[in-house]
Write a protein that holds these residues in place. Structure first.
Motif, PDB file in Angstrom:
ATOM      1  N   ILE A 371       1.084  -1.318  -0.099  1.00  0.00           N
ATOM      2  CA  ILE A 371       0.072   0.155  -0.023  1.00  0.00           C
ATOM      3  C   ILE A 371       0.861   1.504   0.045  1.00  0.00           C
ATOM      4  O   ILE A 371       1.841   1.739   0.791  1.00  0.00           O
ATOM      5  N   GLU A 372       0.462   1.704  -1.340  1.00  0.00           N
ATOM      6  CA  GLU A 372       2.312   3.147  -1.204  1.00  0.00           C
ATOM      7  C   GLU A 372       1.136   4.471  -0.868  1.00  0.00           C
ATOM      8  O   GLU A 372       1.912   4.975   0.288  1.00  0.00           O
ATOM      9  N   SER A 373      -0.173   4.121  -0.471  1.00  0.00           N
ATOM     10  CA  SER A 373      -0.835   5.446  -0.380  1.00  0.00           C
ATOM     11  C   SER A 373      -2.942   4.890  -0.175  1.00  0.00           C
ATOM     12  O   SER A 373      -3.282   4.533  -0.523  1.00  0.00           O
ATOM     13  N   LEU A 374      -2.801   5.546   1.104  1.00  0.00           N
ATOM     14  CA  LEU A 374      -4.052   5.627   1.387  1.00  0.00           C
ATOM     15  C   LEU A 374      -4.738   6.771   1.686  1.00  0.00           C
ATOM     16  O   LEU A 374      -3.829   7.500   2.423  1.00  0.00           O
ATOM     17  N   GLN A 375      -5.824   7.278   1.063  1.00  0.00           N
ATOM     18  CA  GLN A 375      -6.603   8.354   0.760  1.00  0.00           C
ATOM     19  C   GLN A 375      -8.252   8.256   2.029  1.00  0.00           C
ATOM     20  O   GLN A 375      -8.665   7.101   1.509  1.00  0.00           O
ATOM     21  N   GLY A 376      -8.414   9.590   2.030  1.00  0.00           N
ATOM     22  CA  GLY A 376      -9.837   9.304   2.316  1.00  0.00           C
ATOM     23  C   GLY A 376     -10.475   8.234   3.422  1.00  0.00           C
ATOM     24  O   GLY A 376      -9.156   8.346   4.760  1.00  0.00           O
ATOM     25  N   ASP A 377     -11.290   7.684   2.967  1.00  0.00           N
ATOM     26  CA  ASP A 377     -12.184   7.292   4.410  1.00  0.00           C
ATOM     27  C   ASP A 377     -11.237   5.465   3.825  1.00  0.00           C
ATOM     28  O   ASP A 377     -11.748   4.475   4.236  1.00  0.00           O
ATOM     29  N   GLN A 378     -10.390   5.606   3.489  1.00  0.00           N
ATOM     30  CA  GLN A 378      -9.402   3.744   3.556  1.00  0.00           C
ATOM     31  C   GLN A 378      -9.947   3.268   2.820  1.00  0.00           C
ATOM     32  O   GLN A 378     -10.664   1.913   3.553  1.00  0.00           O
ATOM     33  N   TRP A 379     -10.200   2.858   1.968  1.00  0.00           N
ATOM     34  CA  TRP A 379     -11.202   1.612   1.151  1.00  0.00           C
ATOM     35  C   TRP A 379     -10.335   0.950  -0.173  1.00  0.00           C
ATOM     36  O   TRP A 379     -10.205   1.946  -1.215  1.00  0.00           O
ATOM     37  N   ILE A 380      -9.833   0.584   0.147  1.00  0.00           N
ATOM     38  CA  ILE A 380      -8.928  -0.784  -1.046  1.00  0.00           C
ATOM     39  C   ILE A 380      -9.177  -1.987  -0.311  1.00  0.00           C
ATOM     40  O   ILE A 380      -9.173  -2.103   0.537  1.00  0.00           O
ATOM     41  N   GLY A 422       2.645   1.935   3.416  1.00  0.00           N
ATOM     42  CA  GLY A 422       3.737   0.575   3.509  1.00  0.00           C
ATOM     43  C   GLY A 422       3.625  -0.906   4.073  1.00  0.00           C
ATOM     44  O   GLY A 422       4.582  -1.570   3.670  1.00  0.00           O
ATOM     45  N   ASP A 423       1.989  -0.773   4.205  1.00  0.00           N
ATOM     46  CA  ASP A 423       1.946  -2.055   4.636  1.00  0.00           C
ATOM     47  C   ASP A 423       2.188  -3.209   3.427  1.00  0.00           C
ATOM     48  O   ASP A 423       1.740  -2.982   2.353  1.00  0.00           O
ATOM     49  N   ILE A 424       2.329  -4.525   4.206  1.00  0.00           N
ATOM     50  CA  ILE A 424       2.632  -5.118   2.603  1.00  0.00           C
ATOM     51  C   ILE A 424       1.222  -6.663   3.123  1.00  0.00           C
ATOM     52  O   ILE A 424       1.634  -6.914   4.348  1.00  0.00           O
ATOM     53  N   THR A 443       1.000  -6.535  10.640  1.00  0.00           N
ATOM     54  CA  THR A 443       0.317  -6.657  11.720  1.00  0.00           C
ATOM     55  C   THR A 443       0.477  -8.336  11.569  1.00  0.00           C
ATOM     56  O   THR A 443       0.286  -9.481  13.110  1.00  0.00           O
ATOM     57  N   GLY A 444       0.004  -9.358  11.298  1.00  0.00           N
ATOM     58  CA  GLY A 444      -0.192 -11.060  11.620  1.00  0.00           C
ATOM     59  C   GLY A 444      -1.272 -11.139  11.099  1.00  0.00           C
ATOM     60  O   GLY A 444      -1.791 -12.743  11.370  1.00  0.00           O
ATOM     61  N   ARG A 445      -2.390 -10.055  11.360  1.00  0.00           N
ATOM     62  CA  ARG A 445      -3.410 -10.877  10.968  1.00  0.00           C
ATOM     63  C   ARG A 445      -3.971 -11.137   9.577  1.00  0.00           C
ATOM     64  O   ARG A 445      -4.158 -10.159   8.379  1.00  0.00           O
ATOM     65  N   SER A 446      -5.163 -12.017   9.759  1.00  0.00           N
ATOM     66  CA  SER A 446      -5.186 -12.523   8.130  1.00  0.00           C
ATOM     67  C   SER A 446      -6.821 -13.055   8.385  1.00  0.00           C
ATOM     68  O   SER A 446      -7.591 -13.228   9.158  1.00  0.00           O
ATOM     69  N   HIS A 447      -7.586 -12.967   7.049  1.00  0.00           N
ATOM     70  CA  HIS A 447      -8.973 -14.273   7.414  1.00  0.00           C
ATOM     71  C   HIS A 447      -8.779 -14.920   5.793  1.00  0.00           C
ATOM     72  O   HIS A 447      -8.352 -14.237   4.540  1.00  0.00           O
ATOM     73  N   THR A 448      -9.074 -15.787   5.991  1.00  0.00           N
ATOM     74  CA  THR A 448      -9.223 -16.227   4.596  1.00  0.00           C
ATOM     75  C   THR A 448     -11.289 -16.100   4.225  1.00  0.00           C
ATOM     76  O   THR A 448     -11.643 -16.834   5.270  1.00  0.00           O
ATOM     77  N   VAL A 449     -11.362 -16.217   2.587  1.00  0.00           N
ATOM     78  CA  VAL A 449     -12.833 -16.493   2.331  1.00  0.00           C
ATOM     79  C   VAL A 449     -12.720 -17.595   1.432  1.00  0.00           C
ATOM     80  O   VAL A 449     -11.748 -17.938   0.989  1.00  0.00           O
ATOM     81  N   PRO A 450     -13.719 -18.579   1.625  1.00  0.00           N
ATOM     82  CA  PRO A 450     -13.698 -19.767   0.901  1.00  0.00           C
ATOM     83  C   PRO A 450     -14.796 -19.812   0.292  1.00  0.00           C
ATOM     84  O   PRO A 450     -15.578 -18.713  -0.182  1.00  0.00           O
ATOM     85  N   ASP A 451     -15.622 -21.295  -0.551  1.00  0.00           N
ATOM     86  CA  ASP A 451     -15.871 -21.078  -1.592  1.00  0.00           C
ATOM     87  C   ASP A 451     -16.083 -20.361  -2.914  1.00  0.00           C
ATOM     88  O   ASP A 451     -16.926 -19.984  -3.466  1.00  0.00           O
TER      89      ASP A 451
END
Length: 473
Positions: A371-380, A422-424, A443-451
């Motif tokens: 993430i090179e740049s987050l702007q506004g309400d931070q939606w990527i 800067g987050d990867i 942060t090391g936090r993750s989420h898995t989307v199944p199906d």
């Protein structure tokens, strides 16, 4: 004049100690002489055995045939080659279990070829070999065959040069120790110093003999391995290895008891030999070297691993997806760098999508975005998609606003919400299990989307605010 009794007693005791010390030294000298005579006899036998060896030596290394001279292999006296030719432990001219007159080594033939050049010339510029694995394999070969070498820089080039082995004789003691020695005369002290030198020489001779025994044991092991040589014909290319090496593959383990060689003495497998050197070197060393692998054939290589019963879980680089953003789909408001590795939102319009120029329909794949740049309400959003459109409701993944995306917003996640510049973000797609996992490496936090659907899927990034920017790494 009468000699006082205490002086006479001291003289008698000192003389007795000197006599005892002299007898001990004489005994140790005789043992050392015997040891030296034994070693001289061994060296005489070694020279006699070397004289019997042929002038031209034939070697099968991993299926490639090499011819070299006896002189070349004997260049370094302390090497394993020297031990092989200087003993009668392994003589393929006499053994009925191996190819007549051919020594066999189950090692990488490319590195062995370079090592022979070093043995011939005693110097080698390694800079000409750009393959890091090959240079490391060469050093591994030199260490295995106990060929001495020194790394140095010469005119800016890394060189391997000849280094003679130095036998440590040991330090001499400069003074006698203990209360009993303090009463000895100067002559007796010299005897003690001599005794220390004899002891050091004895230890050196013992070390030499022990090293020779270890070397002979290594030769016996190689001779035994040669008896288990297996010749493979992979699509017309011949590879030589051992049953022990092949036991690391489920395929070869299953074939071991019911697989007969053909009329040429080879075990034939009707497969393309392109990938087999990589696979065989892994079975030999337990280390994957993929520098020679053309990633355009990654899927074919994975299929070969599956065929030979090898697990690709410990080869993360195999699952690193190589792609750039697809510039054939570039909506208004989306700027793409010349190398197609960075996208930037340039307008305040609604969200826009960017897609990788690759589709996956099998296997596991991973890629990373910064993430090179987050702007506004931070939606990527990051994930995968099956079609190219700006609508975020066509993808599977998560957004920076804690949203779970499965062709629309279906819930919330704790894996995001705190993303920043800067987050990867790592994306792991397991197409066969129909799931995608998004992880913030900071942060090391993750989420898995199944199906996920069983359709070809593309890497997908969706950006909303003007100035939002993401790059592939």
């Amino acid at each position: 004049m009468d000699i006082p009794d205490d002086l006479m007693r001291q003289y008698t005791e000192s003389s007795a100690k000197i006599d005892a010390e002299r007898q001990k030294i004489l005994s140790r000298l005789q043992a050392l002489q015997q040891s030296s005579s034994s070693w001289q006899q061994i060296e005489k036998e070694m020279q006699a055995q070397i004289a019997k060896a042929p002038v031209k030596i034939k070697i099968d290394c991993g299926g490639s045939m090499f011819h070299t001279s006896k002189t070349t292999l004997l260049r370094f006296k302390g090497s394993l080659f020297y031990a092989i030719l200087a003993t009668d432990i392994w003589d393929p001219r006499k053994s009925p279990d191996v190819e007549k007159g051919v020594y066999f080594f189950d090692r990488d033939p490319l590195a062995f070829d370079i090592m022979l050049d070093y043995l011939r010339d005693s110097v080698l510029d390694t800079v000409k070999y750009s393959d890091v694995y090959l240079v490391n394999a060469l050093k591994g070969h030199l260490e295995f065959f106990e060929v001495p070498f020194v790394e140095s820089l010469h005119n800016g080039k890394l060189r391997l040069t000849h280094a003679e082995r130095v036998q440590v004789v040991g330090a001499e003691s400069s003074s006698a120790q203990g209360d009993s020695e303090s009463s000895l005369t100067a002559a007796a002290q010299e005897l003690v110093a001599l005794d220390h030198r004899i002891d050091a020489a004895r230890l050196a001779a013992q070390k030499k003999a022990t090293g020779w025994d270890a070397m002979k044991a290594k030769v016996r092991l190689l001779a035994d391995q040669a008896k288990g040589k297996v010749s493979l014909d992979i699509g017309g290319k011949i590879f030589s290895t051992t049953q022990k090496t092949l036991s690391g593959s489920e395929f070869f383990s299953a074939m071991a008891t019911r697989w007969e060689p053909d009329e040429d003495g080879h075990h034939f497998i009707d497969k393309n030999p392109r990938f087999f050197p990589i696979i065989l070197n892994y079975l030999r060393t337990g280390v994957w070297n993929l520098e020679k692998l053309d990633l355009a054939f990654k899927e074919e290589f994975l299929a070969e691993l599956n065929y030979f019963g090898l697990d690709d879980d410990d080869i993360p680089q195999l699952h690193e997806a190589i792609f750039v953003f697809d510039d054939s789909y570039r909506p208004d408001g989306l700027q793409m760098s010349e190398d197609k590795r960075r996208i930037t939102k340039t307008s305040a319009a609604s969200q826009v999508g960017a897609f990788g120029n690759i589709r996956f329909s099998t296997g596991r794949h991973s890629w990373k975005c910064r993430i090179e740049s987050l702007q506004g309400d931070q939606w990527i959003a990051f994930g995968v998609s099956h079609i190219k459109t700006d609508d975020y409701r066509i993808g599977w993944g998560i957004s920076s606003s804690k949203q779970i995306l499965k062709c629309g917003i279906t819930g919330t996640t704790t894996a995001s919400g705190d993303w920043k510049d800067g987050d990867i973000i790592k994306v792991d797609l397991d197409w066969d299990r129909h799931e995608v996992t998004i992880t913030n490496e900071r942060t090391g936090r993750s989420h898995t989307v199944p199906d996920l659907p069983a359709v070809p899927l593309m890497p997908w990034v969706n950006v909303f605010n003007s100035g939002n920017s993401v790059s592939l790494i």
